[in-house]
Enzyme design. Structure first.
Site, PDB file in Angstrom:
ATOM      1  CG  PHE A 118     -43.493 -17.472  26.306  1.00 36.77           C
ATOM      2  CD1 PHE A 118     -42.651 -16.999  27.297  1.00 36.77           C
ATOM      3  CD2 PHE A 118     -42.922 -18.071  25.184  1.00 36.77           C
ATOM      4  CE1 PHE A 118     -41.267 -17.118  27.201  1.00 36.77           C
ATOM      5  CE2 PHE A 118     -41.541 -18.190  25.074  1.00 36.77           C
ATOM      6  CZ  PHE A 118     -40.712 -17.707  26.082  1.00 36.77           C
ATOM      7  CG  ASN A 131     -40.220 -23.756  34.175  1.00 37.88           C
ATOM      8  OD1 ASN A 131     -40.378 -22.798  34.936  1.00 37.88           O
ATOM      9  ND2 ASN A 131     -39.396 -23.714  33.141  1.00 37.88           N
ATOM     10  CB  THR A 138     -37.121 -24.955  29.518  1.00 38.46           C
ATOM     11  OG1 THR A 138     -35.814 -24.394  29.564  1.00 38.46           O
ATOM     12  CG2 THR A 138     -38.145 -23.861  29.739  1.00 38.46           C
ATOM     13  CE  LYS A 143     -39.449 -20.039  36.565  1.00 43.17           C
ATOM     14  NZ  LYS A 143     -39.727 -20.178  35.119  1.00 43.17           N
ATOM     15  NE  ARG A 180     -37.107 -25.706  34.907  1.00 43.71           N
ATOM     16  CZ  ARG A 180     -36.227 -24.942  34.273  1.00 43.71           C
ATOM     17  NH1 ARG A 180     -35.341 -25.491  33.449  1.00 43.71           N
ATOM     18  NH2 ARG A 180     -36.233 -23.643  34.454  1.00 43.71           N
ATOM     19  CG  HIS A 220     -34.743 -18.160  36.392  1.00 40.60           C
ATOM     20  ND1 HIS A 220     -34.683 -18.043  35.027  1.00 40.60           N
ATOM     21  CD2 HIS A 220     -33.677 -17.468  36.872  1.00 40.60           C
ATOM     22  CE1 HIS A 220     -33.637 -17.302  34.707  1.00 40.60           C
ATOM     23  NE2 HIS A 220     -33.006 -16.932  35.805  1.00 40.60           N
ATOM     24  NE  ARG A 267     -28.797 -23.320  31.579  1.00 38.35           N
ATOM     25  CZ  ARG A 267     -29.926 -22.616  31.429  1.00 38.35           C
ATOM     26  NH1 ARG A 267     -30.325 -21.759  32.362  1.00 38.35           N
ATOM     27  NH2 ARG A 267     -30.676 -22.769  30.361  1.00 38.35           N
ATOM     28  CE1 TYR A 322     -37.767 -15.349  33.170  1.00 34.77           C
ATOM     29  CE2 TYR A 322     -39.437 -14.409  34.611  1.00 34.77           C
ATOM     30  CZ  TYR A 322     -38.557 -15.443  34.287  1.00 34.77           C
ATOM     31  OH  TYR A 322     -38.478 -16.560  35.079  1.00 34.77           O
ATOM     32  CD  GLU A 331     -30.693 -14.106  35.659  1.00 36.28           C
ATOM     33  OE1 GLU A 331     -31.078 -14.224  34.490  1.00 36.28           O
ATOM     34  OE2 GLU A 331     -30.522 -15.089  36.417  1.00 36.28           O
TER      35      GLU A 331
HETATM   36  P1  CMP Z   1     -37.040 -19.405  32.881  1.00 42.53           P
HETATM   37  O1  CMP Z   1     -35.761 -20.138  33.060  1.00 42.53           O
HETATM   38  O2  CMP Z   1     -37.601 -18.721  34.052  1.00 42.53           O
HETATM   39  O3  CMP Z   1     -36.828 -18.358  31.699  1.00 42.53           O
HETATM   40  C1  CMP Z   1     -37.838 -18.005  30.792  1.00 42.53           C
HETATM   41  C2  CMP Z   1     -39.118 -18.715  31.050  1.00 42.53           C
HETATM   42  O4  CMP Z   1     -40.078 -18.638  30.026  1.00 42.53           O
HETATM   43  C3  CMP Z   1     -38.815 -20.192  31.146  1.00 42.53           C
HETATM   44  O5  CMP Z   1     -38.143 -20.449  32.346  1.00 42.53           O
HETATM   45  C4  CMP Z   1     -40.199 -20.795  31.018  1.00 42.53           C
HETATM   46  O6  CMP Z   1     -40.844 -20.974  32.264  1.00 42.53           O
HETATM   47  C5  CMP Z   1     -40.937 -19.722  30.224  1.00 42.53           C
HETATM   48  N1  CMP Z   1     -41.340 -20.260  28.933  1.00 42.53           N
HETATM   49  C6  CMP Z   1     -40.564 -20.750  27.983  1.00 42.53           C
HETATM   50  N2  CMP Z   1     -41.318 -21.175  26.934  1.00 42.53           N
HETATM   51  C7  CMP Z   1     -42.609 -20.925  27.273  1.00 42.53           C
HETATM   52  C8  CMP Z   1     -43.845 -21.137  26.634  1.00 42.53           C
HETATM   53  N3  CMP Z   1     -43.905 -21.683  25.428  1.00 42.53           N
HETATM   54  N4  CMP Z   1     -44.969 -20.769  27.274  1.00 42.53           N
HETATM   55  C9  CMP Z   1     -44.907 -20.207  28.524  1.00 42.53           C
HETATM   56  N5  CMP Z   1     -43.747 -19.977  29.176  1.00 42.53           N
HETATM   57  C10 CMP Z   1     -42.614 -20.342  28.565  1.00 42.53           C
END
Ligand code: CMP
Length: 140
Positions: free
Chosen positions: A59, A114, A93, A11, A104, A117, A87, A51, A128
């Protein structure tokens, strides 16, 4: 378990901090092979499509604007049980809950920023990968 592929994104917080190589080292040390890789600037449309499942989440706007805020590295990873393996390597996450040694835990700044992905299922991995790669750009 046969060889499997998963989709990964490094990211904008990773590219901004020049961490592409450091994250790739963790991926490779875990036994996953990077069989496709491209550095791109994700468009707003691409981020919203990617997404879409989160479109009703509070969010969503923050997520898509972050993902388009700088370069990302899209990847195809290959290995035994690659979806679950990646994973595990990524960690939770929310980096505050991520286990020691995970990407992470080592690098992520917040639940939004984070660092990586990874696909959550083999079925989603196929979708994807198809959004960002042509078959000829994946060399196993
Ligand atoms: P990702 O695996 O890219 O898939 C969805 C993304 O949403 C997740 O990683 C997080 O980076 C993001 N995400 C999840 N919860 C929140 C949150 N509370 N605020 C902002 N981003 C979020």
């Amino acid at each position: 378990m046969a060889t499997e592929r998963t989709f990964s994104i490094l990211k904008p917080d990773a590219t901004r901090r020049n961490l592409t190589g450091a994250v790739n080292a963790v991926i490779e040390e875990a036994g996953l092979r990077i069989v496709g890789q491209r550095r791109i600037r994700m468009s707003q449309a691409q981020a919203e499509t990617f997404y879409e499942v989160h479109k009703e989440r509070p969010f969503f706007g923050e997520l898509t604007s972050f993902m388009t805020s700088g370069p990302v590295v899209v990847q195809v990873l290959e290995g035994e049980n690659a979806v679950a393996k990646y994973r595990e390597v990524m960690g939770a996450t929310n980096p505050a809950q991520a286990a020691d040694g995970t990407i992470r835990k080592k690098f992520a700044e917040s639940v939004g920023e984070n660092t990586v992905h990874g696909s959550d299922s083999a079925e989603n991995a196929k979708l994807e990968i198809a959004q960002f790669f042509q078959d000829s750009d994946i060399v196993g």
